[in-house]
Enzyme design. Structure first.
Site, short mmCIF file in Angstrom:
data_model
loop_
_atom_site.label_atom_id
_atom_site.label_comp_id
_atom_site.label_asym_id
_atom_site.label_seq_id
_atom_site.Cartn_x
_atom_site.Cartn_y
_atom_site.Cartn_z
N ASP A 205 2.87 2.25 -3.89
CA ASP A 205 1.60 2.98 -3.92
C ASP A 205 0.39 2.09 -4.18
O ASP A 205 0.49 1.05 -4.81
CB ASP A 205 1.65 4.08 -4.99
CG ASP A 205 2.01 3.55 -6.36
OD1 ASP A 205 2.94 2.74 -6.45
OD2 ASP A 205 1.35 3.93 -7.35
N GLU A 206 -0.72 2.52 -3.65
CA GLU A 206 -2.06 2.04 -3.99
C GLU A 206 -2.27 0.54 -3.77
O GLU A 206 -2.91 -0.14 -4.57
CB GLU A 206 -2.40 2.42 -5.43
CG GLU A 206 -2.41 3.93 -5.64
CD GLU A 206 -2.78 4.35 -7.04
OE1 GLU A 206 -3.52 5.34 -7.17
OE2 GLU A 206 -2.31 3.72 -8.00
#
Length: 883
Positions: free
Chosen positions: A537-538
């Site tokens: 993620d991210e």
């Protein structure tokens, strides 16, 4: 000889000077550590009140004003040789005082220093430092404890007034600043508004709850007679292994029922007895009659769950009679999960075991273990000691050669929950404990972003081995490209050291090593590693997000920054640039997805069938067929009111096994009600309580628009024209940025996990089938049978309040609901979200407390305090005034 004498004399003088400076520095540290610090949020709507948030570079031009107040109870402090280090989850954009300057270091760590204009901290005087922060601060938990002071080589020291988990000791109550925007339509929870919210949930009598099992079975027939377990149960469980039998016996004992003799409980595994949708792992039938109970399981898990159903029926107190009944049951979802983040703040082995034991009783079967992030590495890996010895510790070492810098309230010393890790033996114990309770442990090592703890650790390893002249070994597991000078900032304000470099072969060596070692632990524990969680993620630069605009070509309503100085992750890595030029990867945006595919090959090579990731980490991949593993799962974490009910379909239609993990319903680190004293992050929703989660429809996402509101308390519309193949599972998450202690963890988990388990196991009658193209509009459409939902919740809430909460392990610090109350013509009326929990009131400011009885409502004055009390009388909810 003279030269030698001179050097000794000079050295002695230098030592004396250093000693004097250190002594003076320590005196300064000691004095400043005694300052009384107060933090006050003054204005969460600063943009509407004259502050040019956009010019300050605030995301979406949103900022707030606050004041740091330092009061000196001792002698005047005039030294300018000091620094106060402090955590702030909000980026500080401006300091409105010429006596001080604030600098962001990394992550949430900032430092406050005096300028040349600093005039000192006067005796018994107060100094105010006005600041402007990005975004808003509407819950007290936005302030983080353990600010500390340094001076030269002196020993750092925590400012005593901030060394507490009771935030009210140094944070001014939020008061009227609780709205995110002036248009915020959330309802502030007070005694009166809680009373109104709870008013449709009445306390049911015992007969209405007789024979009720949690989570709710598919089909139950309750008979008139009861069965008495007071003399114990005689378990005939040849279908279960010894470890599971021991776990079952331990839970019966906790519920006050002896095992070994008494009421017969017999079990068998008979797979062929199940068909259709009931022919799944965990399915069972249960018959409780006068002569004994018989459990038939599709598999051993089914037998285990049948036993949990018997134990669900057992009263917490009094006699041990349960209803005779027949049950036919099977789980709704294959994946019924709990996620705990131990990287941001460590949670102890005992807390993890308590949580696993409780979710097993709720028929949940997956424990997603978040073992690494920017702020910490929490699992011992043989052969890579720096991962724990450096990445598993936080302390004040500016070189970060011995530890990571303090984050999230850990302070300057490695003796708080910011530091620590699970040994290999610890992890094996946890896996064994989970396996005995039919819970699968899914380890997550987050990458390529959220990887700073690993990156810094491997840099320390590199430095050590290079000093030893072992260049080849030094480079074997290095995660940072030394040529990469990219100016990039992650979503929690870490620089390029927050991303391992996916283009380096040594990164893949590292992944292979870590997977192999953790797989070895699982083998030793007797639970083969079936699923590897990649994280993913991210992996982005937050300053290249939609809320910022180039100051040379600005857009209204966005923060103005110099975008020319911002880089995408790995943009200036020579290794990555070479890969791009060679056409191995299309562009920088596709690097995380490309890396995920490379990791899937490693996972597959280890014989692991499934790889999982947070869905945004795979956005650059065509579909699940691209991966080397047989199965690929995603934790879906888009919020529904931002279009998640539509985007979730895309992932399922690409062949991914979708585990629903929506922040607006299933992030249990979020607050449980709209009250500034309720702790938690809130970017996805202002609250998620047991009732909201219970009403969640995980397999028909658009439906939730009729039963919930968005972050600002407003109705929203939801629908999709796409096909929905269905969810594979559901998972609740506790991220630990502001969850520092075990008590705080358990306060987040329980009792909300009861509602998660209900939706994971049982599909309610009021849940509608998904229909392509059907649009749900909050407040306008009325497809959902709200009356049926309300009745179902009333049943469930009473079961929790009257029976289940009293049965939770007494060592679990579960949250007690704050009661609702009002005073009508001098009479106190009170209620609670979970009927059956005790309510107490005080008319003398909390000196003495009396039990509230709704059948004999007391006459009171206007000065009344109220709280709830646990069934054992040992714990209490937050106290609130009746207004």
């Amino acid at each position: 000889m003279k030269k030698f004498k001179a050097s000794v004399t000079g050295g002695a003088i230098s030592a004396l000077l250093w000693s004097g400076m250190a002594l003076a520095g320590q005196e300064t540290v000691d004095s400043i550590s005694k300052l009384k610090l107060n933090y006050t949020v003054n204005d969460n709507h600063a943009a509407q009140h004259g502050v040019d948030c956009a010019a300050l570079g605030a995301d979406w031009a949103s900022c707030n004003k606050a004041t740091i107040k330092l009061t000196n109870p001792g002698e005047a402090i005039t030294s300018k040789d000091w620094t106060i280090w402090f955590p702030s989850i909000r980026m500080i954009l401006k300091t409105d005082s010429d006596q001080f300057k604030i600098t962001h270091i990394v992550g949430d760590l900032h430092k406050l220093e005096p300028t040349d204009k600093f005039t000192g901290f006067p005796t018994n005087g107060t100094v105010d430092i006005p600041i402007v922060n990005e975004y808003w601060q509407i819950f007290m938990s936005d302030a983080i404890p353990r600010w500390y002071v340094t001076s030269g080589e002196a020993k750092p020291k925590v400012i005593a007034s901030t060394d507490t988990e009771d935030l009210e000791q140094f944070v001014t109550p939020i008061g009227e600043q609780w709205k995110r925007t002036p248009e915020d339509n959330n309802i502030l929870m007070t005694a009166r508004t809680r009373f109104e919210k709870n008013s449709d949930v009445k306390r049911l009598n015992a007969s209405a709850l007789r024979g009720q099992i949690l989570p709710t079975p598919k089909a139950v027939t309750v008979h008139a007679q009861d069965v008495d377990l007071s003399k114990g149960v005689k378990l005939e469980l040849a279908s279960l292994d010894k470890a599971t039998i021991n776990a079952v016996q331990a839970r019966f004992a906790r519920l006050g029922v002896k095992t070994g003799a008494g009421y017969p409980v017999r079990s068998e595994v008979k797979t062929e007895a199940f068909s259709g949708n009931d022919a799944v792992s965990g399915a069972y039938t249960l018959s409780i009659g006068e002569q004994g109970a018989v459990i038939t399981g599709y598999d051993a898990a089914g037998v285990f769950y049948g036993l949990q159903s018997i134990m669900s029926l057992i009263p917490a107190e009094g006699d041990k009679k349960i209803a005779a009944l027949d049950v036919k049951d099977a789980p709704r979802f294959a994946y019924r999960g709990m996620f705990i983040d131990v990287a941001r703040n460590l949670h102890t082995k005992s807390a993890i075991l308590r949580a696993i034991d409780q979710i097993a009783a709720l028929k949940m079967n997956k424990f997603h273990f978040h073992l690494s992030d920017d702020e910490g590495w929490r699992i011992e890996i043989p052969g890579l000691p720096e991962l724990t010895e450096v990445g598993g510790k936080r302390c004040h070492d500016l070189t970060e050669k011995s530890c990571l810098l303090p984050q999230l309230g850990s302070g300057p010393d490695a003796n708080t929950n910011g530091s620590g890790w699970f040994t290999r033996a610890d992890y094996i114990d946890i896996v064994k404990y989970a396996a005995a309770r039919h819970v699968q442990v899914i380890p997550e090592i987050d990458m390529p972003a959220h990887a700073r703890a690993a990156v810094i650790s491997m840099e320390a390893r590199y430095d050590r081995l290079m000093k030893e002249g072992k260049e080849k070994e030094a480079n074997q597991y290095r995660l940072l490209d030394p040529t990469d000078t990219s100016n990039t900032t992650g979503v929690q304000y870490y620089d390029r050291t927050g991303y391992l470099n996916p283009c380096m072969g040594s990164s893949r060596n590292f992944v292979d090593k870590v997977i192999g070692e953790i797989q070895s632990m699982h083998k030793e524990a007797g639970q083969p590693l079936k699923t590897w969680h990649f994280g993913g993620d991210e992996a982005k630069n937050i300053y290249l997000g939609a809320g910022y605009t180039d100051k040379n070509n600005p857009q209204e309503g966005k923060g103005r920054i110099d975008i020319s100085k911002q880089d995408k992750p790995w943009a200036k890595s020579r290794i990555c640039q070479t890969m791009l030029k060679e056409g191995k990867v299309a562009d920088l945006e596709h690097l995380p997805g490309w890396f995920a595919l490379q990791v899937s090959k490693i996972v597959n090579a280890h014989g692991i069938d499934k790889m999982m990731a947070w869905q945004d980490g795979l956005k650059g991949v065509k579909d699940a067929s691209e991966f080397a593993t047989k199965r690929v799962g995603v934790n879906f974490w888009d919020t529904l009111y931002w279009g998640g009910a539509d985007s979730v379909n895309d992932w399922a239609n690409k062949g991914y096994e979708v585990t629903v993990s929506n922040p607006d319903y299933l992030y249990l680190d979020f607050p449980q009600e709209v009250d500034p004293r309720e702790p938690g992050f809130y970017w996805g929703t202002r609250f998620s309580d047991e009732r909201k989660i219970f009403a969640f429809a995980p397999n028909n996402m658009p439906q939730n628009a009729e039963t919930s509101v968005d972050r600002d308390g407003n109705a929203f519309t939801s629908g999709s024209d796409k096909n929905w193949p269905g969810a594979y599972g559901i998972s609740a998450q506790v991220w630990s940025e502001v969850v520092r202690t075990d008590d705080q963890l358990e306060y987040r988990l329980f009792p909300r996990l009861f509602s998660v388990a209900e939706r994971a196991w049982h599909r309610a009658g009021w849940e509608l089938d998904y229909k392509t193209g059907r649009e749900f509009k909050g407040g306008e459409t009325h497809f959902v049978d709200k009356a049926a939902l309300a009745n179902d919740w009333e049943r469930f809430a009473n079961l929790l309040g009257q029976r289940e909460l009293a049965k939770i392990n007494p060592d679990i610090a579960w949250r007690l609901s704050v009661p609702g109350a009002r005073i009508v013509s001098g009479t106190l009326e009170a209620n609670i979200a979970l009927p059956g929990l005790g309510i107490q009131y005080s008319t003398d400011g909390g000196k003495t407390w009396q039990r509230y009885d709704d059948s004999a409502r007391p006459q009171v004055s206007d000065a009344v305090l109220i709280r709830s009390v646990s069934p054992d009388g040992k714990r209490f909810s937050r106290v609130t005034p009746v207004n």
